[in-house]
Write a protein that holds these residues in place. Structure first.
Motif, mmCIF file in Angstrom:
data_model
loop_
_atom_site.group_PDB
_atom_site.id
_atom_site.type_symbol
_atom_site.label_atom_id
_atom_site.label_comp_id
_atom_site.label_asym_id
_atom_site.label_seq_id
_atom_site.Cartn_x
_atom_site.Cartn_y
_atom_site.Cartn_z
ATOM 1 N N VAL A 167 5.967 -3.797 10.504
ATOM 2 C CA VAL A 167 5.673 -4.326 9.165
ATOM 3 C C VAL A 167 6.949 -4.689 8.405
ATOM 4 C CG1 VAL A 167 3.488 -3.070 8.975
ATOM 5 C CG2 VAL A 167 5.544 -2.097 7.957
ATOM 6 N N PHE A 168 8.079 -4.137 8.847
ATOM 7 C CA PHE A 168 9.339 -4.444 8.159
ATOM 8 C C PHE A 168 10.143 -5.545 8.852
ATOM 9 C CE2 PHE A 168 8.264 -0.076 7.026
ATOM 10 C CZ PHE A 168 8.210 -0.216 5.648
ATOM 11 N N SER A 169 9.540 -6.192 9.850
ATOM 12 C CA SER A 169 10.278 -7.217 10.593
ATOM 13 C C SER A 169 10.691 -8.384 9.691
ATOM 14 C CB SER A 169 9.453 -7.712 11.786
ATOM 15 O OG SER A 169 8.194 -8.176 11.351
ATOM 16 N N GLY A 170 9.934 -8.633 8.630
ATOM 17 C CA GLY A 170 10.251 -9.728 7.719
ATOM 18 C C GLY A 170 11.543 -9.503 6.952
ATOM 19 N N VAL A 171 11.973 -8.247 6.881
ATOM 20 C CA VAL A 171 13.195 -7.906 6.149
ATOM 21 C C VAL A 171 14.412 -8.579 6.787
ATOM 22 C CG1 VAL A 171 14.707 -5.967 5.484
ATOM 23 C CG2 VAL A 171 12.240 -5.739 5.275
ATOM 24 N N CYS B 190 12.936 0.430 -4.852
ATOM 25 C CA CYS B 190 12.142 -0.792 -4.751
ATOM 26 C C CYS B 190 11.019 -0.605 -3.716
ATOM 27 C CB CYS B 190 13.033 -1.960 -4.358
ATOM 28 S SG CYS B 190 13.718 -1.807 -2.698
ATOM 29 N N ALA B 191 10.139 -1.576 -3.647
ATOM 30 C CA ALA B 191 8.969 -1.486 -2.758
ATOM 31 C C ALA B 191 9.368 -1.311 -1.300
ATOM 32 C CB ALA B 191 8.090 -2.725 -2.914
ATOM 33 N N ILE B 192 10.436 -2.003 -0.886
ATOM 34 C CA ILE B 192 10.859 -1.927 0.520
ATOM 35 C C ILE B 192 11.384 -0.529 0.850
ATOM 36 C CG2 ILE B 192 12.529 -2.787 2.229
ATOM 37 C CD1 ILE B 192 10.534 -4.911 1.686
ATOM 38 N N SER B 193 12.245 0.001 -0.014
ATOM 39 C CA SER B 193 12.840 1.308 0.291
ATOM 40 C C SER B 193 11.784 2.414 0.239
ATOM 41 C CB SER B 193 13.983 1.618 -0.670
ATOM 42 O OG SER B 193 13.519 1.706 -1.999
ATOM 43 N N LYS B 194 10.898 2.308 -0.719
ATOM 44 C CA LYS B 194 9.878 3.343 -0.879
ATOM 45 C C LYS B 194 8.872 3.313 0.266
ATOM 46 C CE LYS B 194 7.234 5.337 -4.675
ATOM 47 N NZ LYS B 194 6.741 5.039 -6.035
ATOM 48 N N SER B 195 8.401 2.127 0.608
ATOM 49 C CA SER B 195 7.411 2.041 1.682
ATOM 50 C C SER B 195 8.042 2.382 3.026
ATOM 51 C CB SER B 195 6.760 0.660 1.713
ATOM 52 O OG SER B 195 7.727 -0.344 1.871
ATOM 53 N N SER B 196 9.320 2.039 3.206
ATOM 54 C CA SER B 196 9.986 2.369 4.464
ATOM 55 C C SER B 196 10.112 3.881 4.615
ATOM 56 C CB SER B 196 11.369 1.713 4.511
ATOM 57 O OG SER B 196 12.029 2.071 5.701
ATOM 58 N N ALA B 197 10.461 4.573 3.532
ATOM 59 C CA ALA B 197 10.553 6.034 3.574
ATOM 60 C C ALA B 197 9.176 6.639 3.848
ATOM 61 C CB ALA B 197 11.109 6.555 2.246
ATOM 62 N N SER B 198 8.167 6.070 3.222
ATOM 63 C CA SER B 198 6.805 6.577 3.398
ATOM 64 C C SER B 198 6.326 6.420 4.841
ATOM 65 C CB SER B 198 5.865 5.832 2.435
ATOM 66 O OG SER B 198 4.531 6.202 2.657
ATOM 67 N N VAL B 199 6.513 5.229 5.397
ATOM 68 C CA VAL B 199 6.122 4.979 6.789
ATOM 69 C C VAL B 199 6.902 5.899 7.723
ATOM 70 C CG1 VAL B 199 6.209 3.285 8.683
ATOM 71 C CG2 VAL B 199 5.356 2.594 6.428
ATOM 72 N N ASP C 29 0.827 -1.205 0.000
ATOM 73 C CA ASP C 29 0.000 0.000 0.000
ATOM 74 C C ASP C 29 0.867 1.263 0.000
ATOM 75 O OD1 ASP C 29 -2.473 1.581 0.357
ATOM 76 O OD2 ASP C 29 -1.644 1.957 2.349
ATOM 77 N N HIS C 30 1.885 1.275 0.857
ATOM 78 C CA HIS C 30 2.761 2.455 0.922
ATOM 79 C C HIS C 30 3.605 2.580 -0.345
ATOM 80 C CE1 HIS C 30 2.414 4.433 4.893
ATOM 81 N NE2 HIS C 30 1.881 3.279 5.241
ATOM 82 N N ASN C 31 3.904 1.457 -0.989
ATOM 83 C CA ASN C 31 4.667 1.502 -2.230
ATOM 84 C C ASN C 31 3.818 2.111 -3.351
ATOM 85 O OD1 ASN C 31 6.804 0.895 -4.098
ATOM 86 N ND2 ASN C 31 5.558 -0.812 -4.817
ATOM 87 N N LYS C 32 2.547 1.726 -3.360
ATOM 88 C CA LYS C 32 1.643 2.191 -4.412
ATOM 89 C C LYS C 32 1.192 3.627 -4.175
ATOM 90 C CE LYS C 32 -2.408 0.114 -5.697
ATOM 91 N NZ LYS C 32 -3.246 -1.110 -5.708
ATOM 92 N N LYS C 33 0.937 3.930 -2.902
ATOM 93 C CA LYS C 33 0.456 5.280 -2.567
ATOM 94 C C LYS C 33 1.342 5.871 -1.474
ATOM 95 C CE LYS C 33 -3.535 3.558 -1.603
ATOM 96 N NZ LYS C 33 -4.834 3.396 -0.958
ATOM 97 N N PRO C 34 2.577 6.212 -1.821
ATOM 98 C CA PRO C 34 3.484 6.731 -0.791
ATOM 99 C C PRO C 34 2.949 8.020 -0.172
ATOM 100 C CG PRO C 34 4.414 7.030 -2.989
ATOM 101 C CD PRO C 34 3.199 6.195 -3.148
#
Ligand code: ZN
Length: 151
Positions: free
Chosen positions: A115-119, A64-73, A14-19
């Motif tokens: 949400v990033f614990s899986g990383v 990538c999705a991880i970097s973008k969503s992490s910045a967004s969060v 979600d954060h990747n799609k709609k940062p």
């Protein structure tokens, strides 16, 4: 366990799609570029400080999705926080993401960052998840104009 993992993935997608806070801030006090050559993630973090308080924070760029969503969060968590609180949160985040995959996590302290614990299971992705944070911290410390690289 499985259901929470699915939920985490949903939040990341979600954060990747709609940062959130995804725009270049023209009158920022601090503009910090972050680059992760391993993956090609390249973001700029924009900050407006009011004394010790992060008044406005935004980011822009591509990755990538991880970097973008992490910045967004990160931007959603830090708006209105103090510099010290931001540093503390990054400490918790960094500790979580570099901890053993079976280590217990303090989800109360980590909150949304869980949400990033899986990383943790993908060491090569750790730099993606922490890129925006590294850029932010160096910006808060007012370090030079040179882009922040994860290398
Ligand atoms: Zn990446």
């Amino acid at each position: 366990m499985c259901s929470s993992r699915a939920l985490y993935e949903e939040v990341i997608l979600d954060h990747n799609k709609k940062p959130r806070n995804f725009y270049p801030m023209e009158d920022a006090d601090h503009t910090i570029e972050g680059f992760n050559p391993l993956c090609g993630d390249h973001f700029t973090i924009y900050l407006k400080l009011n004394g010790e308080i992060i008044q406005e924070i935004s980011f822009h760029g591509a990755g990538c999705a991880i970097s973008k969503s992490s910045a967004s969060v990160m931007t959603t968590l830090l708006k209105g926080k103090t510099v010290k609180e931001a540093e503390k949160l990054f400490e918790h985040f960094h500790h979580m993401i570099t901890s053993a995959t079976d280590a217990e996590l303090d989800d109360k302290t980590l909150g949304k960052l869980m949400v990033f614990s899986g990383v943790r299971e993908y060491p090569v992705r750790i730099k993606c998840a922490t890129l925006a944070w590294h850029a932010l911290i160096s910006g808060l410390h007012g370090e030079g104009k040179a882009p922040v690289s994860t290398e």
